[in-house]
Motif scaffolding. Structure first.
Motif, short mmCIF file in Angstrom:
data_model
loop_
_atom_site.label_atom_id
_atom_site.label_comp_id
_atom_site.label_asym_id
_atom_site.label_seq_id
_atom_site.Cartn_x
_atom_site.Cartn_y
_atom_site.Cartn_z
N ASN A 1 -20.38 10.45 9.41
CA ASN A 1 -19.57 10.29 8.21
C ASN A 1 -18.49 9.24 8.37
O ASN A 1 -17.95 9.05 9.46
CB ASN A 1 -18.88 11.62 7.84
CG ASN A 1 -19.88 12.72 7.55
OD1 ASN A 1 -20.90 12.48 6.94
ND2 ASN A 1 -19.56 13.93 7.99
N ILE A 2 -18.15 8.57 7.27
CA ILE A 2 -16.93 7.78 7.18
C ILE A 2 -16.29 8.09 5.83
O ILE A 2 -16.98 8.51 4.88
CB ILE A 2 -17.16 6.26 7.30
CG1 ILE A 2 -17.99 5.73 6.12
CG2 ILE A 2 -17.82 5.90 8.61
CD1 ILE A 2 -17.99 4.21 6.04
N SER A 3 -14.97 7.92 5.74
CA SER A 3 -14.23 8.19 4.51
C SER A 3 -13.52 6.93 4.07
O SER A 3 -12.88 6.26 4.88
CB SER A 3 -13.23 9.32 4.74
OG SER A 3 -12.45 9.55 3.59
N ILE A 4 -13.64 6.60 2.79
CA ILE A 4 -13.00 5.40 2.24
C ILE A 4 -12.10 5.82 1.09
O ILE A 4 -12.55 6.44 0.13
CB ILE A 4 -14.06 4.39 1.73
CG1 ILE A 4 -15.01 4.00 2.87
CG2 ILE A 4 -13.39 3.16 1.14
CD1 ILE A 4 -16.16 3.12 2.41
N ASP A 5 -10.80 5.48 1.19
CA ASP A 5 -9.85 5.76 0.13
C ASP A 5 -9.71 4.54 -0.77
O ASP A 5 -9.47 3.43 -0.29
CB ASP A 5 -8.48 6.14 0.70
CG ASP A 5 -8.49 7.49 1.39
OD1 ASP A 5 -9.56 8.13 1.40
OD2 ASP A 5 -7.45 7.90 1.93
N ILE A 6 -9.85 4.76 -2.07
CA ILE A 6 -9.78 3.66 -3.03
C ILE A 6 -8.71 4.00 -4.07
O ILE A 6 -8.85 4.96 -4.83
CB ILE A 6 -11.13 3.44 -3.74
CG1 ILE A 6 -12.24 3.30 -2.69
CG2 ILE A 6 -11.09 2.23 -4.65
CD1 ILE A 6 -13.63 3.45 -3.27
N ILE A 7 -7.63 3.23 -4.11
CA ILE A 7 -6.57 3.46 -5.09
C ILE A 7 -7.04 2.98 -6.45
O ILE A 7 -7.55 1.87 -6.60
CB ILE A 7 -5.27 2.73 -4.68
CG1 ILE A 7 -4.75 3.29 -3.35
CG2 ILE A 7 -4.21 2.87 -5.77
CD1 ILE A 7 -3.50 2.60 -2.85
N ASN A 8 -6.87 3.86 -7.44
CA ASN A 8 -7.34 3.56 -8.80
C ASN A 8 -6.14 3.57 -9.74
O ASN A 8 -5.89 4.53 -10.45
CB ASN A 8 -8.38 4.61 -9.23
CG ASN A 8 -8.96 4.31 -10.60
OD1 ASN A 8 -8.93 3.18 -11.06
ND2 ASN A 8 -9.48 5.34 -11.24
#
Length: 400
Positions: free
Chosen positions: A214-221
């Motif tokens: 797994n990898i986690s990607i945070d995307i500011i919206n």
């Protein structure tokens, strides 16, 4: 559909709806019936169904399909439209190709060739006629299917999305999982990724998969519209030093799980028991299993609910004057949201429909808040076609 000559309503006993229109001496009801019949004849509703040859495809395949264009409540083959339009749409909601097909006796045949330049992922076929565009996309045929790539099948990638707020700003969290074709996690692998929107790269990073792949990607919206059509482009290296690219659309249209409540008659009325339907939808657009309780303004529990299928279910509620109600919703991950229910009115009516499967009929009951007796007009439609119209004499008030 119920048409009323007065704002006063009382209880309507159970009725069995026959499959024919009842005549009436009421000029108002006759006018309503004439208007509805005129509307149906002048603005018939078409629908499209596509029969595809397979449930999923590979890059380079040809999608073969047969189309059926129907009209009216009996779904007869339509002679109204002479052409059918079909769109092939990719994960970023962009139309890859549109074809126009001749319609003969309500049927058409066509195909889409999935070129070698297409990327694997989820695609949609949307089909409609020009006539259907007058009524909007609700009646369009729209089906999602997967397209794989035989050269990259040694890496299986999946994505899930979550939502949170950080520093007052909404953040979309993309959880990517990588396994090999046998389902074993690809642990410790470097993944390069780019976030693309409007043909531009708005972010890029590297990350290593954990023990579970797994990898986690945070995307500011900051603004939801900014991520419309955006996607994540990733690259991972296999044991054989081959680089495999995968892309994932960013599901940011729904910032969080959405739960809506629908009183059966459209409105709640104080003092009358109503059946409420609810639907819970996650950020990926699919149903979410939820449960919860209904409480009044004093925090007294008055009802409970739990979804039965695809985030949907029903429960009964009898609102009381002077009280307001809230739903405490519990999601599968244990998180809790509180929402206000639609406000109940002091006057009005509540209609309930029951399906009698034994004799293929419907039972209709109308409860009203009025104390004086009244004659109402009852009109029933199916697929735009009027199947019943009659005056109904109310003999006593509702006490439910």
């Amino acid at each position: 559909m119920l048409s009323l000559r007065s704002v006063t309503f009382i209880l309507l006993p159970f009725l069995a709806l026959p499959s024919f229109i009842t005549t009436s001496d009421d000029p108002f009801l006759d006018k309503i019936a004439a208007l509805l019949n005129n509307w149906t004849s002048k603005l018939p509703q078409e629908k499209v169904y596509l029969h595809l040859d397979k449930p999923y495809y590979a890059v380079g395949d040809t999608i073969w399909f047969k189309a059926y264009v129907t009209i009216g409540s009996r779904h007869q083959l339509s002679a109204l439209s002479g052409a059918l339009y079909a769109d092939l749409i990719n994960e970023r909601d962009s139309v890859e190709k549109t074809i126009k097909l001749p319609v003969t006796t309500g049927m058409a045949m066509g195909d889409f060739i999935l070129s070698d330049t297409l990327k694997e992922g989820n695609y949609r076929i949307r089909a409609y006629t020009q006539w259907m565009r007058n009524a909007g996309e609700d009646y369009y045929f729209d089906r999602t299917f997967s397209v794989g790539n035989a050269f990259s099948n040694e890496v299986v990638a999946k994505v899930d999305y979550q939502y949170k707020t950080v520093g007052g700003k909404p953040v979309v969290i993309a959880l990517l999982n990588y396994t090999d074709d046998e389902g074993k996690p690809l642990a410790g692998k470097e993944v390069k990724y780019e976030i693309k929107a409007n043909q531009k790269v708005i972010g890029s990073e590297k990350a290593k998969t954990d023990a579970n792949g797994n990898i986690s990607i945070d995307i500011i919206n900051d603004q939801k519209s900014d991520l419309k059509g955006a996607y994540i482009q990733t690259s991972i290296q296999t044991e054989g030093k081959k680089k495999i690219s995968k892309s994932f659309p960013i599901k940011a249209a729904l910032s969080q799980s959405d739960v809506q409540f629908f009183p059966e008659s459209g409105n709640l009325v104080n003092g009358i028991s109503s059946r409420l339907a609810f639907k819970a939808v996650g950020i990926d657009g699919t149903g979410v299993a939820v449960k919860g309780t209904i409480t009044d303004h004093t925090n007294q529990e008055v009802a409970s609910f739990e979804s039965q299928h695809a985030g949907m279910g029903t429960f009964n509620l009898k609102p009381e004057a002077g009280k307001t109600y809230k739903a405490k919703i519990v999601y599968p991950d244990g998180s809790i949201t509180t929402l206000s229910l639609p406000k109940a009115g002091d006057d009005g009516y509540v209609l309930a429909v029951y399906n009698n499967r034994d004799d293929d009929s419907l039972l209709v009951r109308v409860n009203a808040s009025a104390k004086q007796y009244q004659t109402i007009s009852l009109v029933a439609q199916s697929g735009g076609e009027m199947i019943y119209a009659s005056q109904v004499k109310i003999t006593h008030a509702s006490h439910t």
